[in-house]
Design a protein around this motif. Structure first.
Motif, PDB file in Angstrom:
ATOM      1  N   PHE A 132       0.868  -1.175   0.000  1.00 25.19           N
ATOM      2  CA  PHE A 132       0.000   0.000   0.000  1.00 25.19           C
ATOM      3  C   PHE A 132       0.902   1.221   0.000  1.00 25.19           C
ATOM      4  O   PHE A 132       1.998   1.200   0.566  1.00 25.19           O
ATOM      5  CB  PHE A 132      -0.934   0.011   1.215  1.00 25.19           C
ATOM      6  N   CYS A 133       0.450   2.297  -0.637  1.00 28.98           N
ATOM      7  CA  CYS A 133       1.327   3.449  -0.878  1.00 28.98           C
ATOM      8  C   CYS A 133       2.634   2.900  -1.460  1.00 28.98           C
ATOM      9  O   CYS A 133       2.606   2.087  -2.360  1.00 28.98           O
ATOM     10  CB  CYS A 133       1.538   4.247   0.403  1.00 28.98           C
ATOM     11  N   GLY A 134       3.776   3.287  -0.907  1.00 25.83           N
ATOM     12  CA  GLY A 134       5.041   2.743  -1.396  1.00 25.83           C
ATOM     13  C   GLY A 134       5.613   1.667  -0.498  1.00 25.83           C
ATOM     14  O   GLY A 134       6.791   1.315  -0.608  1.00 25.83           O
ATOM     15  N   ASN A 135       4.788   1.132   0.385  1.00 24.70           N
ATOM     16  CA  ASN A 135       5.257   0.159   1.368  1.00 24.70           C
ATOM     17  C   ASN A 135       5.208  -1.260   0.809  1.00 24.70           C
ATOM     18  O   ASN A 135       4.275  -2.022   1.054  1.00 24.70           O
ATOM     19  CB  ASN A 135       4.415   0.271   2.636  1.00 24.70           C
ATOM     20  N   GLN A 136       6.225  -1.579   0.047  1.00 23.82           N
ATOM     21  CA  GLN A 136       6.377  -2.929  -0.461  1.00 23.82           C
ATOM     22  C   GLN A 136       6.799  -3.849   0.691  1.00 23.82           C
ATOM     23  O   GLN A 136       7.365  -3.390   1.688  1.00 23.82           O
ATOM     24  CB  GLN A 136       7.457  -2.965  -1.551  1.00 23.82           C
ATOM     25  N   PRO A 137       6.526  -5.143   0.595  1.00 24.40           N
ATOM     26  CA  PRO A 137       7.012  -6.051   1.640  1.00 24.40           C
ATOM     27  C   PRO A 137       8.525  -5.896   1.841  1.00 24.40           C
ATOM     28  O   PRO A 137       9.292  -5.836   0.883  1.00 24.40           O
ATOM     29  CB  PRO A 137       6.676  -7.436   1.076  1.00 24.40           C
ATOM     30  N   GLY A 138       8.915  -5.767   3.098  1.00 21.62           N
ATOM     31  CA  GLY A 138      10.335  -5.667   3.419  1.00 21.62           C
ATOM     32  C   GLY A 138      10.920  -4.275   3.358  1.00 21.62           C
ATOM     33  O   GLY A 138      12.135  -4.105   3.509  1.00 21.62           O
ATOM     34  N   THR A 139      10.071  -3.246   3.185  1.00 21.68           N
ATOM     35  CA  THR A 139      10.610  -1.892   3.040  1.00 21.68           C
ATOM     36  C   THR A 139      10.360  -0.992   4.246  1.00 21.68           C
ATOM     37  O   THR A 139      10.698   0.185   4.214  1.00 21.68           O
ATOM     38  CB  THR A 139      10.023  -1.200   1.790  1.00 21.68           C
ATOM     39  N   PHE A 140       9.756  -1.528   5.303  1.00 19.54           N
ATOM     40  CA  PHE A 140       9.602  -0.724   6.516  1.00 19.54           C
ATOM     41  C   PHE A 140      10.046  -1.565   7.714  1.00 19.54           C
ATOM     42  O   PHE A 140       9.978  -2.793   7.687  1.00 19.54           O
ATOM     43  CB  PHE A 140       8.172  -0.203   6.684  1.00 19.54           C
ATOM     44  N   ASP A 215      -7.208 -12.947   5.822  1.00 19.85           N
ATOM     45  CA  ASP A 215      -6.094 -13.786   6.253  1.00 19.85           C
ATOM     46  C   ASP A 215      -5.356 -13.128   7.415  1.00 19.85           C
ATOM     47  O   ASP A 215      -5.614 -11.965   7.745  1.00 19.85           O
ATOM     48  CB  ASP A 215      -5.141 -14.037   5.078  1.00 19.85           C
ATOM     49  N   PRO A 216      -4.428 -13.834   8.067  1.00 16.04           N
ATOM     50  CA  PRO A 216      -3.705 -13.253   9.207  1.00 16.04           C
ATOM     51  C   PRO A 216      -2.943 -11.980   8.831  1.00 16.04           C
ATOM     52  O   PRO A 216      -2.499 -11.809   7.694  1.00 16.04           O
ATOM     53  CB  PRO A 216      -2.736 -14.374   9.603  1.00 16.04           C
ATOM     54  N   ILE A 217      -2.792 -11.107   9.809  1.00 18.31           N
ATOM     55  CA  ILE A 217      -2.022  -9.878   9.633  1.00 18.31           C
ATOM     56  C   ILE A 217      -0.538 -10.216   9.628  1.00 18.31           C
ATOM     57  O   ILE A 217      -0.041 -10.886  10.534  1.00 18.31           O
ATOM     58  CB  ILE A 217      -2.336  -8.886  10.766  1.00 18.31           C
ATOM     59  N   THR A 218       0.155  -9.751   8.602  1.00 20.24           N
ATOM     60  CA  THR A 218       1.572 -10.060   8.485  1.00 20.24           C
ATOM     61  C   THR A 218       2.291  -8.980   7.702  1.00 20.24           C
ATOM     62  O   THR A 218       1.732  -8.388   6.764  1.00 20.24           O
ATOM     63  CB  THR A 218       1.788 -11.420   7.787  1.00 20.24           C
ATOM     64  N   GLU A 219       3.540  -8.713   8.070  1.00 18.18           N
ATOM     65  CA  GLU A 219       4.341  -7.735   7.343  1.00 18.18           C
ATOM     66  C   GLU A 219       4.676  -8.219   5.939  1.00 18.18           C
ATOM     67  O   GLU A 219       5.061  -7.415   5.086  1.00 18.18           O
ATOM     68  CB  GLU A 219       5.621  -7.421   8.115  1.00 18.18           C
ATOM     69  N   GLU A 220       4.545  -9.512   5.694  1.00 16.37           N
ATOM     70  CA  GLU A 220       4.795 -10.038   4.351  1.00 16.37           C
ATOM     71  C   GLU A 220       3.666  -9.635   3.393  1.00 16.37           C
ATOM     72  O   GLU A 220       3.829  -9.703   2.172  1.00 16.37           O
ATOM     73  CB  GLU A 220       4.918 -11.561   4.382  1.00 16.37           C
ATOM     74  N   SER A 224      -2.522  -5.866   5.177  1.00 19.72           N
ATOM     75  CA  SER A 224      -3.354  -6.601   6.135  1.00 19.72           C
ATOM     76  C   SER A 224      -3.472  -5.891   7.480  1.00 19.72           C
ATOM     77  O   SER A 224      -4.421  -6.134   8.236  1.00 19.72           O
ATOM     78  CB  SER A 224      -2.806  -8.014   6.352  1.00 19.72           C
ATOM     79  N   ILE A 225      -2.535  -4.984   7.786  1.00 22.43           N
ATOM     80  CA  ILE A 225      -2.567  -4.284   9.074  1.00 22.43           C
ATOM     81  C   ILE A 225      -3.851  -3.485   9.255  1.00 22.43           C
ATOM     82  O   ILE A 225      -4.318  -3.260  10.375  1.00 22.43           O
ATOM     83  CB  ILE A 225      -1.335  -3.351   9.231  1.00 22.43           C
ATOM     84  N   PHE A 226      -4.491  -3.091   8.170  1.00 19.72           N
ATOM     85  CA  PHE A 226      -5.658  -2.225   8.287  1.00 19.72           C
ATOM     86  C   PHE A 226      -6.927  -2.988   8.654  1.00 19.72           C
ATOM     87  O   PHE A 226      -7.986  -2.379   8.809  1.00 19.72           O
ATOM     88  CB  PHE A 226      -5.819  -1.394   7.021  1.00 19.72           C
TER      89      PHE A 226
END
Length: 249
Positions: A132-140, A215-220, A224-226
């Motif tokens: 979402f926005c520029g937050n690709q997996p692994g970038t924050f 599905d479960p919330i995950t940084e991957e 999903s955090i929302f």
């Protein structure tokens, strides 16, 4: 979380317009909205611009660009340029009501947004990998990340994306123009918004919708955090809702 299921992209575009207007009509002197540059809202932007153009009652609406980057040699960011073409020019939005992410001073953007009353709404699409926005997996680093810069070499996905956009958007093969970094609002920035609206269209977003909202919330799969946000509306067409219809109808 509220789901609004529509038939197709045309109905989604009308629902998108109505959702925007719901927030834009306000007795307050200022309304702050962060909007997406993606392809899904293009028809909605056209409908919206025809409605708001020239109307004084919308002069208090301020628009925020939630991610940005600049190919070397360009003074205007690619996301600002995209929104100029898709919405700002047709809607005759005044320059003082458009808030860019800039090459300098972005470190204070979260503080500035709160000083101006906070984001009333963020409207977003979702990438197939859950970004979402520029937050690709692994970038924050964590869910508490605010506005932040992302190095072009942070992940392979980021590198490939910037090359792809260079080729497709600028029709250029000169990879020396690719920026060293880009800027994006982070998870905390978006989570602090009063309302979030997602728009999803097409069968290629069916698995995305399932992972994002059930599905479960995950940084991957960052979006999903929302699931934890207290005010989320999902405008989704039948094709994109294929795997979750039994949960939302």
């Amino acid at each position: 979380m509220k789901f609004v299921m529509v038939k197709d992209l045309d109905e989604l575009s009308e629902a998108f317009k109505q959702q925007m207007l719901k927030h834009m009509f306000s007795s307050r002197s200022r309304v702050n909205i962060a909007i997406t540059t993606g392809s899904t809202p293009v028809k909605g932007y056209k409908l919206l611009s025809e409605f708001v153009k020239g109307k004084e009652c919308f002069k208090g609406v301020h628009y925020y660009i939630f991610d940005e980057f600049w190919y070397k040699g360009d003074s205007v960011g690619i996301c600002r340029r995209s929104l100029d073409l898709k919405y700002f020019k047709d809607a005759e939005v005044h320059e003082e009501c458009i808030h860019n992410l800039e090459k300098s001073g972005w470190e204070n953007m979260d503080e500035q947004i709160q000083k101006e009353g906070g984001l009333d709404m963020v409207i977003m699409g979702i990438g197939t990998n859950g970004h979402f926005c520029g937050n690709q997996p692994g970038t924050f680093e964590n869910w508490n990340e605010g506005v932040h810069a992302i190095d072009r070499h942070k992940t392979k996905v980021v590198e490939e994306l910037l090359v792809q956009l260079l080729h497709e958007d600028l029709k250029s093969e000169d990879e020396s123009r690719i920026p060293d970094y880009y800027i994006t609002m982070g998870p905390r920035t978006i989570m602090n918004a009063r309302s979030i609206v997602f728009i999803l269209s097409g069968e290629n977003k069916a698995e995305v919708a399932k992972k994002a909202f059930f599905d479960p919330i995950t940084e991957e799969f960052p979006v999903s955090i929302f699931q934890l946000h207290p005010d989320v509306t999902v405008i989704i067409d039948e094709a994109a809702a294929n795997l979750i219809k039994h949960k939302i109808c």
